[in-house]
Each structure stands twice: as C-alpha cells, then as structure tokens.
Design a protein around this motif. Structure first.
Motif, PDB file in Angstrom:
ATOM      1  N   VAL A  18       9.185  20.977  11.964  1.00  0.00           N
ATOM      2  CA  VAL A  18       7.907  21.534  12.405  1.00  0.00           C
ATOM      3  C   VAL A  18       8.146  22.386  13.642  1.00  0.00           C
ATOM      4  CG1 VAL A  18       5.603  21.021  13.285  1.00  0.00           C
ATOM      5  CG2 VAL A  18       6.594  19.586  11.493  1.00  0.00           C
ATOM      6  N   LYS A  19       7.555  23.572  13.664  1.00  0.00           N
ATOM      7  CA  LYS A  19       7.634  24.443  14.830  1.00  0.00           C
ATOM      8  C   LYS A  19       6.237  24.675  15.357  1.00  0.00           C
ATOM      9  CE  LYS A  19       9.719  28.763  16.457  1.00  0.00           C
ATOM     10  NZ  LYS A  19      10.519  29.953  16.082  1.00  0.00           N
ATOM     11  N   ALA A  20       6.071  24.539  16.680  1.00  0.00           N
ATOM     12  CA  ALA A  20       4.750  24.683  17.283  1.00  0.00           C
ATOM     13  C   ALA A  20       4.861  25.363  18.636  1.00  0.00           C
ATOM     14  CB  ALA A  20       4.090  23.310  17.447  1.00  0.00           C
ATOM     15  N   LYS A  21       3.753  25.917  19.101  1.00  0.00           N
ATOM     16  CA  LYS A  21       3.739  26.574  20.410  1.00  0.00           C
ATOM     17  C   LYS A  21       3.898  25.567  21.535  1.00  0.00           C
ATOM     18  CE  LYS A  21       0.780  30.440  18.988  1.00  0.00           C
ATOM     19  NZ  LYS A  21      -0.522  31.129  19.218  1.00  0.00           N
ATOM     20  N   ALA A  22       3.330  24.381  21.339  1.00  0.00           N
ATOM     21  CA  ALA A  22       3.425  23.333  22.359  1.00  0.00           C
ATOM     22  C   ALA A  22       3.653  22.001  21.671  1.00  0.00           C
ATOM     23  CB  ALA A  22       2.152  23.288  23.208  1.00  0.00           C
ATOM     24  N   VAL A  23       4.401  21.118  22.306  1.00  0.00           N
ATOM     25  CA  VAL A  23       4.701  19.799  21.754  1.00  0.00           C
ATOM     26  C   VAL A  23       4.297  18.745  22.775  1.00  0.00           C
ATOM     27  CG1 VAL A  23       6.507  18.213  20.986  1.00  0.00           C
ATOM     28  CG2 VAL A  23       6.595  20.623  20.324  1.00  0.00           C
ATOM     29  N   LEU A  24       3.555  17.776  22.330  1.00  0.00           N
ATOM     30  CA  LEU A  24       3.138  16.660  23.183  1.00  0.00           C
ATOM     31  C   LEU A  24       3.709  15.371  22.611  1.00  0.00           C
ATOM     32  CD1 LEU A  24       1.387  15.332  25.417  1.00  0.00           C
ATOM     33  CD2 LEU A  24      -0.469  15.242  23.737  1.00  0.00           C
ATOM     34  N   LEU A  25       4.546  14.701  23.384  1.00  0.00           N
ATOM     35  CA  LEU A  25       5.069  13.398  22.968  1.00  0.00           C
ATOM     36  C   LEU A  25       4.063  12.328  23.364  1.00  0.00           C
ATOM     37  CD1 LEU A  25       8.891  13.390  23.872  1.00  0.00           C
ATOM     38  CD2 LEU A  25       7.822  13.649  21.632  1.00  0.00           C
ATOM     39  N   ALA A  26       3.554  11.616  22.381  1.00  0.00           N
ATOM     40  CA  ALA A  26       2.576  10.556  22.643  1.00  0.00           C
ATOM     41  C   ALA A  26       2.964   9.316  21.850  1.00  0.00           C
ATOM     42  CB  ALA A  26       1.168  11.023  22.276  1.00  0.00           C
ATOM     43  N   CYS A  27       4.208   8.898  22.025  1.00  0.00           N
ATOM     44  CA  CYS A  27       4.747   7.751  21.274  1.00  0.00           C
ATOM     45  C   CYS A  27       4.812   6.482  22.117  1.00  0.00           C
ATOM     46  CB  CYS A  27       6.148   8.078  20.765  1.00  0.00           C
ATOM     47  SG  CYS A  27       6.279   9.620  19.847  1.00  0.00           S
ATOM     48  N   THR A  38      10.978   7.874  25.533  1.00  0.00           N
ATOM     49  CA  THR A  38      12.297   7.871  26.163  1.00  0.00           C
ATOM     50  C   THR A  38      13.392   7.810  25.106  1.00  0.00           C
ATOM     51  OG1 THR A  38      11.341   6.705  28.058  1.00  0.00           O
ATOM     52  CG2 THR A  38      13.734   6.696  27.864  1.00  0.00           C
ATOM     53  N   ARG A  39      13.170   7.008  24.082  1.00  0.00           N
ATOM     54  CA  ARG A  39      14.155   6.890  23.003  1.00  0.00           C
ATOM     55  C   ARG A  39      14.452   8.250  22.361  1.00  0.00           C
ATOM     56  NH1 ARG A  39      12.816   4.077  17.223  1.00  0.00           N
ATOM     57  NH2 ARG A  39      14.935   3.933  16.379  1.00  0.00           N
ATOM     58  N   LEU A  40      13.401   9.005  22.055  1.00  0.00           N
ATOM     59  CA  LEU A  40      13.598  10.314  21.429  1.00  0.00           C
ATOM     60  C   LEU A  40      14.358  11.266  22.346  1.00  0.00           C
ATOM     61  CD1 LEU A  40      10.230  11.005  19.575  1.00  0.00           C
ATOM     62  CD2 LEU A  40      12.511  10.893  18.559  1.00  0.00           C
ATOM     63  N   LEU A  41      14.093  11.164  23.638  1.00  0.00           N
ATOM     64  CA  LEU A  41      14.760  12.054  24.584  1.00  0.00           C
ATOM     65  C   LEU A  41      16.203  11.644  24.860  1.00  0.00           C
ATOM     66  CD1 LEU A  41      11.846  12.585  27.131  1.00  0.00           C
ATOM     67  CD2 LEU A  41      12.691  14.220  25.438  1.00  0.00           C
ATOM     68  N   LEU A  42      16.543  10.394  24.524  1.00  0.00           N
ATOM     69  CA  LEU A  42      17.886   9.892  24.794  1.00  0.00           C
ATOM     70  C   LEU A  42      18.851  10.046  23.617  1.00  0.00           C
ATOM     71  CD1 LEU A  42      17.199   6.563  26.743  1.00  0.00           C
ATOM     72  CD2 LEU A  42      18.351   8.582  27.634  1.00  0.00           C
TER      73      LEU A  42
END
Length: 335
Positions: A112-121, A127-131
């Motif tokens: 998925v490609k978007a103009k803005a991404v909001l992580l709301a997990c 943190t897991r996704l960013l690590l």
C-alpha cells in the motif's frame, strides 16, 4: 535524568471533547462531584496533600459496529480487514515512508502506498514494526535511534496498605467500584472510578512518582489459628499446621490486636477493614525496553520480549503515598 515529555497537557486538551464524543463517555468533565451520589460521595479530607480525581472509561464503544456505516459510506476512505502490515519500506533517510507491505492469513501479499501513514497499533506493536530488520535497515532515522524501544513504562499496581475505618457512616463506594454516568435520557455515558492522589506540588516535594489509590474490601481471615496455636505448642506439634498458623498470625497482626483490645478491655467498636490498592506510573528507565525475540509469527515477523523492572523509587512512591493518605485519613478522624 531521563525525565521530560515532548507533549504537554495543553497539547491534548483541545482534542478531548471530540474523543469523549466518539467514545461515548459524556462531557469532558473529570470532576468527582459529577459522579457522586448520596450512596457514593466524594470523600473530602480537607487536605492539600491528598485530592481526588476520576478515571473515566468507555462503556465500551465497539467502533467496528458503532461507526461501520460511516466508514463504509465515506468516499475518501478504503477499508481493508484481515490485512496485517509486516514491513514499512522507507527511503534511506527514514524521513519518508514509501509503502507498507502486508499479508493475509492465507498468505496473500500486498503493498500500500499513501501520502501519509499513521501507526496506531499500540505501543508494543508500533515499536515492533519499527524494530524489524527490514524496517530499520542501515541509514534509516529510526533504525539508528538508540532510544527506540527503550523507556518502556507500565502501570504497576497492587495492595500497599490496610485501613481500619472507624466511622461506620463514611462511604468509600465511589473509590471501590466503577459508577455509570447517566445522560438526560438515563443512558450510560461511560463509567468512572475515583482515586486518591498526591497533587503535583506534593509529588515534587516528596520526590515521588504519580500514584493513584483506590479502596477495596480487605480479605477477611478467620482468627481461629490464634486459638489453635497454643494447643499445637502444648502438644509439641510443630508440623505444617503450626507453621501455617504462625504465618497467618504474622500476616494478620492488626486483626489480632483489635480482638485482643476488645477482649481484655471489654470495649467494642464498629470498624471496616479496607485495603489501599495503588496504580502507579514508572520513572523513565532506558533499560526497561521492548526488543525483538527469536520467535516469529505466522507472517515471519519477529516477536517481542519486554523487560520491565520496578525499582526502589516506585516502591518508595507507593509506600509513601499510602502513608500520606493514611495520615490524612487519621487526621480527619475516619480511620
């Protein structure tokens, strides 16, 4: 040394009324008097060291049900369910998210490609996704950030003291359970529970973390062991029952003292045995952290391991907060 928070109360206050509306918890009003009733009054200790505040929860509102039609009817929203994000692809600088990669349980992969991404997990899953290795590759801003995953904080809780209330008319009901707030149509708009807490000035003066204390019924133990123990000693029986009785006495000395007072001085009085249950914030500690584990989920994403240590500062905060509350209750003559 690690204190400080980039977002202040004034930054979020303007958004609370709208959040209250969406979560269906009534007006943006945290005054304990808004929940108080004759049966569950606010306990006013007339103290500058201890005050009361409300914690308010949603009924809860089931967003998927409550707002399903709104989301389905929105022309600028496309909703995909049963789709799990597994990786965030960024540019080398980490300043721009190029696309999200994901998978379904059936194994279908998508991007998925978007103009803005909001992580709301949530804190852990964000943190897991960013690590994950694919995410924090060489050169990305978050991959090189040593603070990522650190300073994990939880709300420590537990029973920290007992209270013997000698005023039979005094009600702690507002502090014992959650109470519904009803609107004009008598429909529930969230539930609230009252906490005792130390104002910021008291916290700073005493060097304590933020601690909230509720009241609950203390477990009532039978004192038969106090009569049984002399019999065991006389019989020379120092087995399991003896040590169980010794342990029970050590854990219930207050009840024994009351019973002894009433028996030998032949004076009785009414009292309620209650417990202080604390709910406490931690201090920022870099070694309390979220890290990736060796295990992977069905999508191939590493799991997490969490280190969360409760230090002496937190323990002292719980003890001292309970002590101050006990002093103020005693000064008010209700316990």
């Amino acid at each position: 040394p690690h204190s400080g928070w980039p977002i202040g109360r004034s930054d979020v206050d303007p958004w609370y009324p709208r959040a209250h509306e969406l979560c269906e918890i009534g007006p943006f009003d945290y005054d304990p008097a808004s929940f108080a009733t004759a049966a569950a009054p606010v306990v006013d200790l007339k103290s500058e060291r201890i005050q009361s505040y409300m914690s308010i929860r949603s009924a809860p509102t089931r967003f998927g049900t409550r707002y399903r039609e709104d989301v389905e009817g929105a022309t600028n929203v496309d909703t995909y369910v049963h789709a799990t994000v597994t990786d965030i692809e960024s540019d080398p600088s980490g300043q721009e998210v190029r696309r999200l990669h994901g998978s379904t349980i059936a194994g279908n992969r998508f991007s998925v490609k978007a103009k803005a991404v909001l992580l709301a997990c949530g804190a852990v899953q964000n943190t897991r996704l960013l690590l994950v290795p694919e995410t924090n590759g060489a050169g990305t801003a978050w991959g090189a950030n040593e603070a990522l995953g650190r300073y994990f904080m939880e709300h420590a809780r537990g029973v920290c003291a007992l209270l013997l209330s000698i005023d039979p008319k005094l009600s702690f009901e507002l502090y014992r359970q959650r109470w519904p707030r009803l609107d004009a149509g008598n429909d529930p708009k969230g539930t609230g529970r009252c906490y005792f807490y130390l104002p910021e000035e008291t916290q700073r003066r005493e060097q304590l973390t933020n601690v909230g204390i509720t009241i609950e019924d203390a477990p009532q133990r039978k004192v038969a062991y106090a009569r049984r123990l002399p019999e065991l000693i006389k019989a020379g029986d120092f087995g399991t029952e003896f040590w169980q009785s010794v342990g029970a006495m050590a854990a219930d000395t207050d009840e024994l003292a009351i019973r002894a007072y009433q028996k030998y001085w032949r004076r009785t009085f009414q009292y309620r045995k209650l417990a202080f249950r604390f709910f406490m914030e931690q201090i920022p500690e870099p070694d309390n952290r979220i890290q990736l584990s060796d295990e992977k989920d069905r999508f191939g994403v590493p799991g997490v391991s969490i280190r969360c240590h409760i230090g002496e500062t937190e323990r002292q905060s719980a003890r001292r907060s309970a002590q101050i509350l006990a002093e103020e209750i005693g000064r008010a003559g209700v316990g």
